[in-house]
Write an enzyme that holds these catalytic residues in place. Structure first.
Site, PDB file in Angstrom:
ATOM      1  N   ASP A   7     -34.898  10.935  44.143  1.00 27.54           N
ATOM      2  CA  ASP A   7     -34.090  11.893  43.398  1.00 27.54           C
ATOM      3  C   ASP A   7     -33.748  11.194  42.082  1.00 27.54           C
ATOM      4  O   ASP A   7     -32.907  10.290  42.057  1.00 27.54           O
ATOM      5  CB  ASP A   7     -32.830  12.251  44.179  1.00 27.54           C
ATOM      6  CG  ASP A   7     -31.987  13.299  43.472  1.00 27.54           C
ATOM      7  OD1 ASP A   7     -32.543  14.089  42.681  1.00 27.54           O
ATOM      8  OD2 ASP A   7     -30.773  13.327  43.709  1.00 27.54           O
ATOM      9  N   GLU A  67     -38.731  14.947  42.456  1.00 31.29           N
ATOM     10  CA  GLU A  67     -38.358  16.291  42.035  1.00 31.29           C
ATOM     11  C   GLU A  67     -38.950  16.622  40.677  1.00 31.29           C
ATOM     12  O   GLU A  67     -38.882  15.822  39.743  1.00 31.29           O
ATOM     13  CB  GLU A  67     -36.832  16.417  41.973  1.00 31.29           C
ATOM     14  CG  GLU A  67     -36.370  17.828  41.726  1.00 31.29           C
ATOM     15  CD  GLU A  67     -34.858  17.971  41.830  1.00 31.29           C
ATOM     16  OE1 GLU A  67     -34.421  18.831  42.602  1.00 31.29           O
ATOM     17  OE2 GLU A  67     -34.148  17.229  41.152  1.00 31.29           O
ATOM     18  N   ASP A 140     -27.467  11.722  46.477  1.00 29.14           N
ATOM     19  CA  ASP A 140     -28.783  11.473  45.877  1.00 29.14           C
ATOM     20  C   ASP A 140     -29.728  10.825  46.893  1.00 29.14           C
ATOM     21  O   ASP A 140     -30.933  11.078  46.869  1.00 29.14           O
ATOM     22  CB  ASP A 140     -28.640  10.564  44.645  1.00 29.14           C
ATOM     23  CG  ASP A 140     -27.591  11.073  43.692  1.00 29.14           C
ATOM     24  OD1 ASP A 140     -27.952  11.724  42.696  1.00 29.14           O
ATOM     25  OD2 ASP A 140     -26.395  10.828  43.952  1.00 29.14           O
TER      26      ASP A 140
END
Length: 165
Positions: A7, A67, A140
Site C-alpha cells: 500500500d 495499488e 496500511d
C-alpha cells in the site's frame, strides 16, 4: 506463490508477504516502512526505497501487487504518493520482481466478493483468510496484505491486474 503486497505512501508504506499454495494463504511477514514528517522529501523517498528494498531482498517475493494510483481530492498528496510509488517500482524492477497493479475495486472484489465493500469488511476478511488474531496495524499494513491476497486470487482470473512492463 510468494507475493508482496504494498500500500504505497510516503509517510507509511504498508507491506505484507503471503504464501499461496493450493488455495491456502499463509502470512509470511508484514509491517510498515515509516518516514517522519519534517524530513526533506527526497530523504523520505530514500527511506521508502531502502525499506522496501530490504523487504524484497529478505523475503524474495515472486510478484509485487500494488495499488493502481488514482486521483484523490488532494493533488499535493497524490503527487507525493506517486513519487513514493515510483521508488517502490524501481526497487522491484531492480530485484527482477514482476509488478502487478490493481484498483481498489478489484482488491475489494477479490478479497470479499463485493467490489463496493467498505474498508473494515476488507480488513476483516483479510484477517480471516490469513488466520490472524487481529487486523494488522497500521491500516496500511492490512491493506497491503489485502493487495497480496488479491493478486493470488486474480492471477488466474479475468480480474488479473495490469502487469507493468
Amino acid at each position: 506463490m510468494r507475493v508482496l503486497g504494498i500500500d504505497p505512501g510516503y509517510a507509511i508504506v504498508g507491506w505484507g508477504v503471503t504464501e499461496y499454495v493450493g488455495n491456502r494463504f499463509t502470512p509470511v511477514a508484514f509491517g510498515a516502512v515509516t518516514t517522519q514528517a519534517g524530513v526533506d522529501f527526497e530523504q523520505r523517498l530514500r527511506q521508502v526505497y531502502d525499506g522496501v528494498l530490504e523487504v524484497m531482498q529478505t523475503y524474495q517475493p515472486e510478484a509485487l501487487s500494488i495499488e493502481k494510483l488514482f486521483y484523490q481530492h488532494n493533488q499535493t498528496t497524490v503527487i507525493g504518493v506517486a513519487e513514493a510509488r515510483g521508488v517502490i517500482l524501481l526497487a522491484a524492477a531492480q530485484c527482477g520482481i514482476p509488478i502487478y497493479e490493481y484498483t481498489p475495486m478489484q482488491v475489494k472484489q477479490a478479497v470479499t466478493g463485493y467490489g463496493k465493500a467498505v474498508k473494515k469488511q476488507v480488513q476483516e476478511m483479510t484477517r480471516i483468510m490469513l488466520k490472524l488474531d487481529a487486523v494488522p496495524k497500521p491500516d496500511d499494513t492490512a491493506d497491503a496484505l489485502a493487495m497480496a491476497i488479491a493478486h493470488c486470487h486474480c492471477s488466474r482470473s479475468r480480474l488479473q491486474g495490469t502487469p507493468i512492463r
